[in-house]
Enzyme design. Structure first.
Site, short mmCIF file in Angstrom:
data_model
loop_
_atom_site.label_atom_id
_atom_site.label_comp_id
_atom_site.label_asym_id
_atom_site.label_seq_id
_atom_site.Cartn_x
_atom_site.Cartn_y
_atom_site.Cartn_z
N LYS A 42 13.67 36.40 -4.49
CA LYS A 42 12.78 37.50 -4.09
C LYS A 42 13.08 37.95 -2.66
CE LYS A 42 9.37 35.83 -7.34
NZ LYS A 42 8.05 35.27 -7.67
N GLN A 86 2.85 32.14 -4.88
CA GLN A 86 3.78 31.61 -5.88
C GLN A 86 3.11 30.45 -6.62
OE1 GLN A 86 6.92 32.99 -6.46
NE2 GLN A 86 7.32 31.57 -8.12
N ASP A 111 1.36 41.02 -7.62
CA ASP A 111 1.57 40.21 -8.82
C ASP A 111 0.65 40.67 -9.95
OD1 ASP A 111 3.60 38.40 -8.84
OD2 ASP A 111 2.43 36.71 -8.07
N1 L37 Z 1 5.46 36.77 -9.01
N2 L37 Z 1 6.38 35.08 -10.21
C1 L37 Z 1 5.37 35.51 -9.47
N3 L37 Z 1 4.32 34.78 -9.16
C2 L37 Z 1 4.28 33.54 -9.63
O1 L37 Z 1 3.22 32.80 -9.33
N4 L37 Z 1 5.26 31.73 -10.92
C3 L37 Z 1 5.28 33.01 -10.42
C4 L37 Z 1 6.33 33.84 -10.68
N5 L37 Z 1 7.36 33.40 -11.43
C5 L37 Z 1 8.64 33.64 -11.06
O2 L37 Z 1 8.94 33.93 -9.93
N6 L37 Z 1 9.49 33.57 -12.06
C6 L37 Z 1 10.84 33.82 -12.02
C7 L37 Z 1 11.56 33.23 -13.01
C8 L37 Z 1 12.94 33.43 -13.07
C9 L37 Z 1 13.57 34.21 -12.16
C10 L37 Z 1 12.86 34.84 -11.16
C11 L37 Z 1 11.48 34.64 -11.10
C12 L37 Z 1 15.04 34.43 -12.22
O3 L37 Z 1 15.57 35.33 -11.61
N7 L37 Z 1 15.77 33.58 -12.96
C13 L37 Z 1 17.19 33.65 -13.12
C14 L37 Z 1 17.82 32.27 -12.95
C15 L37 Z 1 17.23 31.19 -13.82
C16 L37 Z 1 17.63 29.76 -13.40
O4 L37 Z 1 18.83 29.53 -13.14
O5 L37 Z 1 16.73 28.90 -13.37
C17 L37 Z 1 17.54 34.27 -14.45
O6 L37 Z 1 18.64 34.81 -14.56
O7 L37 Z 1 16.71 34.25 -15.36
#
Ligand code: L37
Ligand code: NAP
Length: 287
Positions: A42, A86, A111
């Site tokens: 982020k 988060q 969010d």
């Molecule tokens: N806004 N997001 C917000 N608030 C929260 O309280 N828990 C939570 C939340 N969740 C969150 O940030 N989720 C999230 C999940 C996956 C990714 C980004 C945000 C992401 O980019 N994942 C990558 C890499 C996965 C890995 O290697 O673990 C993907 O390509 O999916």
């Protein structure tokens, strides 16, 4: 694509309002590895777009009252347009996370997790609310397929506040006929088989099998699960809630994990933050 557009918007803002930048705060309690990874994504996206993002990190010993008072002070900080907490909170103290998310000022709740924003979405008042980032990203991915939602049968698996419930609302108000499934749903394969559009957020590795999926369906997989895998560095691999190899043979469109919903979730957080800043600027200039 979304990020490129946001970068241009922020540049436009800076031109029109002398050096103005949208401000985002990510509040974290504790030190979970997964949260650290998502937060770093982020912050990186924010920096690329020109959003001024701050990571506020509190120790595991933080009490609920301390979290609430920090949220209040960020609510009052005029240079912050978006504030997210988060989840899950990683605290040694008993903290009511519902109370914490609801303490965020609704007009900074990028969010979309406060009762005010969730209530607006559930009634279809989408104009002036913030839509939670993951379902908002899923809608964007569905739009990118070119498949229209109106009149289609959509099936959502999961009813959490962050994924399933707002996804249901969004599909409904985009005029799909929606079935929402959860852990008590009977005969999940039959429900899945009815879906023209399937969105899965259950947190169960590869639970949805390709044989369940309707031929030509749009499949959006929100799941992030870790499976042990000796052949990988780190000893594990990331999979979704859908068994990709089999589902891919039936679906017309399917999102991969990683590289599907996750990055779009991050992009939507940026979108909501820029939107929040625009709302403030418009209020300022109309006075
Ligand atoms: N806004 N997001 C917000 N608030 C929260 O309280 N828990 C939570 C939340 N969740 C969150 O940030 N989720 C999230 C999940 C996956 C990714 C980004 C945000 C992401 O980019 N994942 C990558 C890499 C996965 C890995 O290697 O673990 C993907 O390509 O999916
Ligand atoms: P959650 O709070 O645990 O909710 C899971 C939901 O799935 C619940 O509603 C649960 O039903 C339902 N469910 C669980 N097992 C089921 C089963 N066997 N059959 C049918 N329904 C079942 O999880 P979440 O926070 O919504 O997250 C869901 C998944 O999305 C996770 O893999 C998470 O990592 C991922 N996620 C991804 C992003 C992203 O940006 N990509 C963001 C957030 C979450 P009950 O309500 O009956 O318990």
């Amino acid at each position: 694509m979304v990020r490129e557009r946001l970068k241009n918007e922020v540049q436009k803002m800076q031109g029109e309002f002398l050096g103005f930048r949208p401000g985002l705060v990510v509040l974290q309690v504790g030190d979970r590895d997964d949260s650290n990874l998502y937060i770093s994504m982020k912050l990186k996206a924010a920096a690329e777009i020109g959003i001024n993002a701050n990571h506020v990190r509190l120790p595991k010993s933080t009490t609920e009252d301390e979290v609430l008072s920090i949220i209040t002070s960020i609510n009052e900080n005029l240079s912050v347009h978006g504030l997210i907490v988060q989840l899950p909170l990683d605290s040694l103290q008993p903290i009511n996370s519902e109370r914490v998310t609801n303490a965020v000022a609704p007009h900074k709740d990028v969010d979309g997790l406060t009762s005010v924003n969730a209530g607006k979405l559930s009634r279809g008042d989408m104009g002036d609310c913030f839509i939670p980032c993951t379902p908002n990203g899923c809608m964007e991915l569905i739009r990118q397929t070119g498949v229209s939602v109106a009149g289609k049968h959509a099936v959502v698996i999961g009813r959490s506040k962050i994924v399933g419930a707002p996804m249901h609302d969004l599909l409904l108000w985009n005029h799909a006929t929606v079935t929402t499934c959860h852990s008590k749903t009977r005969d999940l394969p039959t429900q899945v088989g009815r879906a023209d559009i399937l969105v899965v957020g259950a947190g169960r590795a590869e639970m949805v099998r390709g044989e369940w999926v309707k031929e030509g369906a749009v499949v959006i997989d929100c799941g992030i699960n870790h499976l042990p895998d000796e052949t990988r560095a780190g000893g594990k691999r990331v999979v979704g809630d859908v068994h990709y190899p089999s589902a891919q043979q039936r679906a017309a469109f399917i999102t991969p994990v990683p590289g599907g919903v996750g990055p779009m979730t991050v992009a939507m957080l940026m979108e909501n933050t820029v939107q929040s800043a625009w709302r403030l600027l418009k209020k300022r200039t109309s006075r």
